[in-house]
Scaffold this motif. Structure first.
Motif, PDB file in Angstrom:
ATOM      1  N   ARG A  28      21.154   0.915  14.124  1.00 25.22           N
ATOM      2  CA  ARG A  28      22.574   0.788  13.798  1.00 25.22           C
ATOM      3  C   ARG A  28      22.774   0.856  12.281  1.00 25.22           C
ATOM      4  NH1 ARG A  28      25.431  -4.295  15.913  1.00 25.22           N
ATOM      5  NH2 ARG A  28      25.116  -3.260  17.912  1.00 25.22           N
ATOM      6  N   GLY A  29      21.881   0.178  11.536  1.00 24.12           N
ATOM      7  CA  GLY A  29      21.964   0.217  10.072  1.00 24.12           C
ATOM      8  C   GLY A  29      21.759   1.629   9.535  1.00 24.12           C
ATOM      9  N   ILE A  30      20.786   2.338  10.093  1.00 25.77           N
ATOM     10  CA  ILE A  30      20.533   3.715   9.673  1.00 25.77           C
ATOM     11  C   ILE A  30      21.741   4.588   9.997  1.00 25.77           C
ATOM     12  CG2 ILE A  30      19.131   5.762  10.172  1.00 25.77           C
ATOM     13  CD1 ILE A  30      16.718   3.841  10.473  1.00 25.77           C
ATOM     14  N   SER A  31      22.321   4.390  11.166  1.00 27.11           N
ATOM     15  CA  SER A  31      23.503   5.149  11.561  1.00 27.11           C
ATOM     16  C   SER A  31      24.667   4.875  10.617  1.00 27.11           C
ATOM     17  CB  SER A  31      23.881   4.794  12.997  1.00 27.11           C
ATOM     18  OG  SER A  31      25.056   5.446  13.375  1.00 27.11           O
ATOM     19  N   ASN A  32      24.850   3.598  10.261  1.00 26.97           N
ATOM     20  CA  ASN A  32      25.922   3.235   9.325  1.00 26.97           C
ATOM     21  C   ASN A  32      25.690   3.869   7.952  1.00 26.97           C
ATOM     22  OD1 ASN A  32      27.269   1.739  11.252  1.00 26.97           O
ATOM     23  ND2 ASN A  32      26.432  -0.228  10.590  1.00 26.97           N
ATOM     24  N   LEU A  33      24.430   3.832   7.496  1.00 23.38           N
ATOM     25  CA  LEU A  33      24.105   4.445   6.203  1.00 23.38           C
ATOM     26  C   LEU A  33      24.340   5.957   6.241  1.00 23.38           C
ATOM     27  CD1 LEU A  33      20.827   2.581   5.177  1.00 23.38           C
ATOM     28  CD2 LEU A  33      23.052   2.424   4.087  1.00 23.38           C
ATOM     29  N   ASN A  35      26.471   7.579   8.189  1.00 24.32           N
ATOM     30  CA  ASN A  35      27.920   7.801   8.196  1.00 24.32           C
ATOM     31  C   ASN A  35      28.519   7.605   6.808  1.00 24.32           C
ATOM     32  OD1 ASN A  35      27.914   8.383  10.918  1.00 24.32           O
ATOM     33  ND2 ASN A  35      28.449   6.297  11.542  1.00 24.32           N
ATOM     34  N   ASP A  36      28.071   6.549   6.125  1.00 21.81           N
ATOM     35  CA  ASP A  36      28.556   6.268   4.777  1.00 21.81           C
ATOM     36  C   ASP A  36      28.167   7.403   3.834  1.00 21.81           C
ATOM     37  OD1 ASP A  36      29.840   4.607   2.827  1.00 21.81           O
ATOM     38  OD2 ASP A  36      27.827   4.089   2.072  1.00 21.81           O
ATOM     39  N   LEU A  37      26.926   7.868   3.945  1.00 24.83           N
ATOM     40  CA  LEU A  37      26.455   8.968   3.101  1.00 24.83           C
ATOM     41  C   LEU A  37      27.246  10.246   3.397  1.00 24.83           C
ATOM     42  CD1 LEU A  37      24.412   9.930   1.007  1.00 24.83           C
ATOM     43  CD2 LEU A  37      22.833  10.427   2.864  1.00 24.83           C
ATOM     44  N   THR A  38      27.536  10.499   4.656  1.00 25.83           N
ATOM     45  CA  THR A  38      28.321  11.677   5.035  1.00 25.83           C
ATOM     46  C   THR A  38      29.722  11.599   4.437  1.00 25.83           C
ATOM     47  OG1 THR A  38      27.068  11.892   7.097  1.00 25.83           O
ATOM     48  CG2 THR A  38      29.193  13.013   6.991  1.00 25.83           C
ATOM     49  N   LYS A  39      30.351  10.419   4.521  1.00 29.32           N
ATOM     50  CA  LYS A  39      31.699  10.250   3.967  1.00 29.32           C
ATOM     51  C   LYS A  39      31.689  10.468   2.454  1.00 29.32           C
ATOM     52  CE  LYS A  39      33.365   6.985   7.437  1.00 29.32           C
ATOM     53  NZ  LYS A  39      33.713   5.588   7.702  1.00 29.32           N
ATOM     54  N   ARG A  40      30.692   9.896   1.795  1.00 32.34           N
ATOM     55  CA  ARG A  40      30.615  10.041   0.339  1.00 32.34           C
ATOM     56  C   ARG A  40      30.334  11.485  -0.058  1.00 32.34           C
ATOM     57  NH1 ARG A  40      28.215   4.732  -2.495  1.00 32.34           N
ATOM     58  NH2 ARG A  40      29.285   3.197  -1.215  1.00 32.34           N
ATOM     59  N   THR A  41      29.488  12.157   0.710  1.00 37.68           N
ATOM     60  CA  THR A  41      29.192  13.559   0.438  1.00 37.68           C
ATOM     61  C   THR A  41      30.438  14.412   0.627  1.00 37.68           C
ATOM     62  OG1 THR A  41      26.912  13.233   1.194  1.00 37.68           O
ATOM     63  CG2 THR A  41      27.686  15.490   1.069  1.00 37.68           C
ATOM     64  N   ASP A  42      31.194  14.148   1.684  1.00 36.82           N
ATOM     65  CA  ASP A  42      32.436  14.885   1.916  1.00 36.82           C
ATOM     66  C   ASP A  42      33.439  14.644   0.783  1.00 36.82           C
ATOM     67  OD1 ASP A  42      31.396  15.864   4.272  1.00 36.82           O
ATOM     68  OD2 ASP A  42      32.487  14.464   5.566  1.00 36.82           O
ATOM     69  N   LYS A  43      33.534  13.401   0.349  1.00 33.93           N
ATOM     70  CA  LYS A  43      34.447  13.055  -0.741  1.00 33.93           C
ATOM     71  C   LYS A  43      34.023  13.772  -2.024  1.00 33.93           C
ATOM     72  CE  LYS A  43      36.419   9.060  -3.124  1.00 33.93           C
ATOM     73  NZ  LYS A  43      36.416   7.614  -3.247  1.00 33.93           N
ATOM     74  N   LEU A  44      32.730  13.787  -2.291  1.00 27.16           N
ATOM     75  CA  LEU A  44      32.215  14.467  -3.478  1.00 27.16           C
ATOM     76  C   LEU A  44      32.470  15.971  -3.396  1.00 27.16           C
ATOM     77  CD1 LEU A  44      30.688  14.154  -6.132  1.00 27.16           C
ATOM     78  CD2 LEU A  44      28.563  14.387  -4.860  1.00 27.16           C
ATOM     79  N   SER A  45      32.300  16.550  -2.215  1.00 27.02           N
ATOM     80  CA  SER A  45      32.586  17.981  -2.023  1.00 27.02           C
ATOM     81  C   SER A  45      34.054  18.274  -2.296  1.00 27.02           C
ATOM     82  CB  SER A  45      32.227  18.422  -0.605  1.00 27.02           C
ATOM     83  OG  SER A  45      30.851  18.367  -0.396  1.00 27.02           O
ATOM     84  N   ASP A  46      34.923  17.414  -1.814  1.00 28.52           N
ATOM     85  CA  ASP A  46      36.358  17.586  -2.060  1.00 28.52           C
ATOM     86  C   ASP A  46      36.667  17.509  -3.551  1.00 28.52           C
ATOM     87  OD1 ASP A  46      36.744  17.850   0.655  1.00 28.52           O
ATOM     88  OD2 ASP A  46      37.476  15.783   0.949  1.00 28.52           O
TER      89      ASP A  46
END
Length: 119
Positions: A28-33, A35-46
């Protein structure tokens, strides 16, 4: 002996249940990390796309400005060339007139297009 086997099995079940729980929490922790990394990567791409668009727009503006300046410079140069050309024509005409006057006074010939008769 029966109790020892039951005790060992109970201990194994306890270890497995704790291990499974810990593994589940870790997943669950790995999944949360993730997801968080994906969100941050998407934000950085934007943000990167936004900066690229801004830079593109600024460069377009600069290019348009430089193109307009160059057009103005070219028009100015054309005007100056035309002025020099006109001045050159005027100078040629003035020199032709002077030469004709000089020839007329030296050789006694009338000036062209004056309508005077040498006689």
């Amino acid at each position: 002996m029966g109790l020892d086997v039951i005790g060992i099995l109970s201990l194994l079940v306890a270890i497995l249940s704790v291990g499974a729980t810990m593994g589940g929490l870790a997943l669950r922790g790995i999944s949360n990390l993730k997801n968080d990394l994906t969100k941050r990567t998407d934000k950085l791409s934007d943000q990167i796309e936004s900066v690229q668009k801004e830079l593109r727009d600024e460069l377009k503006g600069e290019i348009v400005g430089l193109r307009d300046e160059l057009k103005a410079e070219i028009v100015g140069l054309r005007d100056r060339i035309e002025a020099v050309r006109s001045e050159t024509v005027e100078t040629r005409l003035a020199m032709s007139d002077r030469v004709a006057r000089l020839e007329g006074s030296v050789f006694g010939m009338p000036l062209p297009d004056t309508g005077t008769d040498p006689a």
